[in-house]
Design a protein around this motif. Structure first.
Motif, PDB file in Angstrom:
ATOM      1  N   SER A  26       1.211  -1.413   0.090  1.00  0.00           N
ATOM      2  CA  SER A  26       0.037  -0.114   0.023  1.00  0.00           C
ATOM      3  C   SER A  26       0.774   1.221   0.201  1.00  0.00           C
ATOM      4  N   PHE A  27       2.020   1.000   0.898  1.00  0.00           N
ATOM      5  CA  PHE A  27       3.000   2.352   1.137  1.00  0.00           C
ATOM      6  C   PHE A  27       3.595   2.727  -0.436  1.00  0.00           C
ATOM      7  N   GLN A  28       4.174   1.592  -1.054  1.00  0.00           N
ATOM      8  CA  GLN A  28       4.747   1.374  -2.565  1.00  0.00           C
ATOM      9  C   GLN A  28       3.695   2.387  -3.649  1.00  0.00           C
ATOM     10  N   LYS A  29       2.767   1.162  -3.071  1.00  0.00           N
ATOM     11  CA  LYS A  29       1.698   2.109  -3.949  1.00  0.00           C
ATOM     12  C   LYS A  29       1.480   3.825  -4.069  1.00  0.00           C
ATOM     13  N   ILE A  30       1.341   4.015  -2.912  1.00  0.00           N
ATOM     14  CA  ILE A  30       0.755   5.858  -3.148  1.00  0.00           C
ATOM     15  C   ILE A  30       2.205   6.692  -3.427  1.00  0.00           C
ATOM     16  N   VAL A  31       3.509   5.529  -2.948  1.00  0.00           N
ATOM     17  CA  VAL A  31       4.447   6.779  -2.849  1.00  0.00           C
ATOM     18  C   VAL A  31       5.435   6.357  -4.310  1.00  0.00           C
ATOM     19  N   ASP A  32       4.766   5.237  -4.541  1.00  0.00           N
ATOM     20  CA  ASP A  32       5.346   5.051  -6.738  1.00  0.00           C
ATOM     21  C   ASP A  32       6.428   4.657  -6.439  1.00  0.00           C
ATOM     22  N   GLY A  33       6.981   4.078  -5.449  1.00  0.00           N
ATOM     23  CA  GLY A  33       8.064   2.990  -5.724  1.00  0.00           C
ATOM     24  C   GLY A  33       8.825   2.583  -3.672  1.00  0.00           C
ATOM     25  N   TYR A  34      10.049   2.199  -4.137  1.00  0.00           N
ATOM     26  CA  TYR A  34      10.900   1.789  -2.619  1.00  0.00           C
ATOM     27  C   TYR A  34      10.046   2.551  -2.296  1.00  0.00           C
ATOM     28  N   CYS A  48       8.264   8.673   2.271  1.00  0.00           N
ATOM     29  CA  CYS A  48       8.356   9.032   1.025  1.00  0.00           C
ATOM     30  C   CYS A  48       8.845   7.348  -0.058  1.00  0.00           C
ATOM     31  N   ASN A  49       9.228   7.888  -1.257  1.00  0.00           N
ATOM     32  CA  ASN A  49       9.713   7.405  -1.852  1.00  0.00           C
ATOM     33  C   ASN A  49      11.038   7.209  -1.584  1.00  0.00           C
ATOM     34  N   GLU A  50      12.116   6.758  -1.558  1.00  0.00           N
ATOM     35  CA  GLU A  50      13.785   6.813  -1.540  1.00  0.00           C
ATOM     36  C   GLU A  50      14.692   6.830  -2.128  1.00  0.00           C
ATOM     37  N   GLU A  51      13.761   6.928  -4.212  1.00  0.00           N
ATOM     38  CA  GLU A  51      14.672   7.692  -4.740  1.00  0.00           C
ATOM     39  C   GLU A  51      14.367   8.655  -5.737  1.00  0.00           C
ATOM     40  N   GLY A  52      13.412   9.377  -4.550  1.00  0.00           N
ATOM     41  CA  GLY A  52      12.716  10.145  -4.961  1.00  0.00           C
ATOM     42  C   GLY A  52      13.501  11.498  -6.361  1.00  0.00           C
ATOM     43  N   GLY A  70       7.655  13.913  -5.090  1.00  0.00           N
ATOM     44  CA  GLY A  70       6.914  13.283  -4.689  1.00  0.00           C
ATOM     45  C   GLY A  70       5.783  13.186  -3.669  1.00  0.00           C
ATOM     46  N   THR A  71       5.270  12.251  -3.878  1.00  0.00           N
ATOM     47  CA  THR A  71       3.862  12.445  -2.390  1.00  0.00           C
ATOM     48  C   THR A  71       4.601  11.446  -1.701  1.00  0.00           C
ATOM     49  N   ILE A  72       3.777  12.389  -0.308  1.00  0.00           N
ATOM     50  CA  ILE A  72       4.515  11.556   1.289  1.00  0.00           C
ATOM     51  C   ILE A  72       3.199  11.656   1.561  1.00  0.00           C
ATOM     52  N   ILE A  73       3.336  10.640   2.440  1.00  0.00           N
ATOM     53  CA  ILE A  73       2.210   9.772   3.495  1.00  0.00           C
ATOM     54  C   ILE A  73       2.993   9.897   4.740  1.00  0.00           C
TER      55      ILE A  73
END
Length: 97
Positions: A26-34, A48-52, A70-73
């Protein structure tokens, strides 16, 4: 599957409260990556996306003085577990700028 209440903030949009599954997928889908978890307080973190930055994702915002892309949670933390975000609607502007 347990769900948690979080704040999701895409670039250029306001933060929105959401209830999501408390899963890696779920987290990976929201931030679109690792994912990468950045601790802001003992009970609060940003996912957040580790490779943002390497992916040149769009600038998003400052959270607790830290710059994110990028998108954050925004999520609560209890030990090693993610939990309901403790930030209330009336205080979200104090955290996300």
């Amino acid at each position: 599957m347990k769900e948690i209440r979080v704040w999701v903030k895409p670039p250029g949009e306001p933060a929105q409260p959401k209830t999501i599954p408390n899963t890696l997928e779920s987290f990976q889908k929201i931030v679109d990556g690792y994912i990468e978890a950045v601790t802001l307080a003992t009970n609060l973190a940003v996912i957040c996306n580790e490779e943002g930055r390497m992916l040149k994702l769009k600038h998003n915002c400052l959270v607790g003085g830290v710059d994110f892309v990028g998108t954050i949670i925004l999520v609560g933390v209890d030990g090693d577990e993610f939990t309901d975000c403790p930030v209330k609607k009336e205080n979200i502007g104090l955290w996300i700028a």
